[in-house]
Scaffold this motif. Structure first.
Motif, mmCIF file in Angstrom:
data_model
loop_
_atom_site.group_PDB
_atom_site.id
_atom_site.type_symbol
_atom_site.label_atom_id
_atom_site.label_comp_id
_atom_site.label_asym_id
_atom_site.label_seq_id
_atom_site.Cartn_x
_atom_site.Cartn_y
_atom_site.Cartn_z
ATOM 1 N N GLY A 56 0.826 -1.201 0.000
ATOM 2 C CA GLY A 56 0.000 0.000 0.000
ATOM 3 C C GLY A 56 0.858 1.248 0.000
ATOM 4 O O GLY A 56 2.096 1.178 0.020
ATOM 5 N N ASN A 57 0.221 2.395 -0.016
ATOM 6 C CA ASN A 57 0.928 3.673 -0.053
ATOM 7 C C ASN A 57 0.400 4.591 1.038
ATOM 8 O O ASN A 57 -0.646 5.219 0.897
ATOM 9 C CB ASN A 57 0.747 4.326 -1.432
ATOM 10 C CG ASN A 57 1.640 5.540 -1.622
ATOM 11 O OD1 ASN A 57 2.222 6.051 -0.668
ATOM 12 N ND2 ASN A 57 1.764 6.000 -2.854
ATOM 13 N N SER A 60 -0.114 8.509 0.341
ATOM 14 C CA SER A 60 -1.322 9.012 -0.321
ATOM 15 C C SER A 60 -2.577 8.716 0.490
ATOM 16 O O SER A 60 -3.698 8.837 -0.008
ATOM 17 C CB SER A 60 -1.456 8.379 -1.709
ATOM 18 O OG SER A 60 -1.585 6.966 -1.598
ATOM 19 N N GLY A 61 -2.364 8.325 1.743
ATOM 20 C CA GLY A 61 -3.508 8.059 2.617
ATOM 21 C C GLY A 61 -4.123 6.687 2.428
ATOM 22 O O GLY A 61 -5.193 6.396 2.967
ATOM 23 N N GLY A 62 -3.443 5.831 1.668
ATOM 24 C CA GLY A 62 -3.970 4.493 1.425
ATOM 25 C C GLY A 62 -3.781 3.576 2.626
ATOM 26 O O GLY A 62 -3.037 3.878 3.553
ATOM 27 N N LYS A 63 -4.459 2.460 2.574
ATOM 28 C CA LYS A 63 -4.389 1.474 3.641
ATOM 29 C C LYS A 63 -3.162 0.583 3.467
ATOM 30 O O LYS A 63 -2.860 0.138 2.352
ATOM 31 C CB LYS A 63 -5.658 0.626 3.619
ATOM 32 C CG LYS A 63 -5.757 -0.389 4.738
ATOM 33 C CD LYS A 63 -7.079 -1.145 4.621
ATOM 34 C CE LYS A 63 -7.198 -2.198 5.724
ATOM 35 N NZ LYS A 63 -8.466 -2.970 5.587
#
Length: 211
Positions: A56-57, A60-63
């Motif tokens: 995930g990333n 970028s606010g990803g999980k």
């Protein structure tokens, strides 16, 4: 970090192996080559050497999802980590590319076989060139890996012994392909070798016996 896992193999899917260690069941990412070798082991206890990473990333606010990647032996795990170190090759791309045995890929890198490398899923000509440029000098010990069916027989032969013997054979005038064949022939006898001298002695005894 989980570096090794051993349990009952309950099923194998396209990208995953599922190992049962009651009360838990673990989902482990595997390569296509590993999947083929594990297919016949369902219901048996297997051991996988693992890498633990987060998918995930976060930037970028990803999980972020914790993942395990499994390998049949420590050498394959080490090769995978090197492969992932090449610019433009991440965990997913490296796993997707490993449709052939590590030994075959290592030989292709060592021999600068860009055509074979480019044929691996997700590896185009540009990536193949970067792989060769960064990893070629690090491939001899992986190019000497025995097949999985011979792993137990060669378990007492340290990778450094194989690599050092390979280098000695090159110094003695053998080509890389000849050196690999000579070592393969000696290992086929399933004898244990504690050092380079013992392995070289067996290699040349076989050569003299065949001449």
């Amino acid at each position: 970090m989980i570096s090794r896992i051993s349990g009952k193999l309950v099923r194998v899917e396209e990208e995953f192996a599922f190992l049962e260690l009651p009360p838990f069941q673990y989902e482990v990412f595997i390569s296509e080559n590993a999947r083929r070798q594990l297919q016949g082991e369902v219901g048996k206890t297997v051991e996988l050497h693992t890498l633990h990473y987060l998918e995930g990333n976060a930037a970028s606010g990803g999980k972020l999802i914790p993942r395990l990647v499994g390998f049949l032996n420590p050498a394959e795990k080490e090769f995978f980590e090197l492969f992932c170190s090449v610019d433009g090759v991440g965990v997913k791309k490296a796993l997707r590319a490993m449709v052939r045995p590590v030994r075959d890929i290592a030989i292709a890198i060592e021999e600068q076989d860009a055509k074979l490398l480019s044929s691996l899923p997700g590896v185009g000509p540009a990536t193949a060139e970067r792989v060769v440029a960064k990893l070629r000098r690090k491939m001899p010990k992986f190019a000497l890996l025995v097949g999985r069916e011979d792993t137990r027989a060669a378990s007492d032969v340290q990778p450094d012994v194989l690599t050092d013997t390979f280098q000695v054979l090159l110094t003695l005038g053998h080509s890389e392909s000849e050196a690999r064949k000579l070592i393969d022939g000696a290992l086929a006898g399933k004898k244990k070798f504690k050092d380079v001298d013992e392995l070289l002695k067996t290699i040349y005894e076989r050569e003299h016996g065949a001449s």
